[in-house]
Write a protein that holds these residues in place. Sequence first.
Motif: not given
Length: 122
Positions: A60-82
């Motif tokens: 979303a435009d409002s979070v660009k540059g501040r939030f980072t999404i990442s995932r670990d496919n082997a663990k089927n896990t997603v993260y959101l660093q805010m």
Amino acid sequence: QVQLVESGGGLVQAGGSLRLSCAAAGSIRSINVMGWYRQDPGKQRELVATISSGGGTNYADSVKGRFTISRDNAKNTVYLQMNSLKPENTAVYYCNAKRVYVSYWYSIADVWGQGTQVTVSS
């Protein structure tokens, strides 16, 4: 049966950081897209960020540059660093998984977590 288990929400002061995690549990072969959405009381759920199995991201435009999404496919896990959180980031955050393959042929179109509260104080 596939479940999404979220963790990491809480209370933080403006300018602070939080990291959300979401693990998909069940018999899973792969997940096409994982993401985070937010919802305010009385409003529709809206996109925060998504990430494909290949690593492509959308924010979303409002979070660009501040939030980072990442995932670990082997663990089927997603993260959101805010980072650099603002009071307007206060909401319930929901984890989402789209096109969850539980076998070679069968997939579940859409799975949601139960939500985790993020509160940013001014």
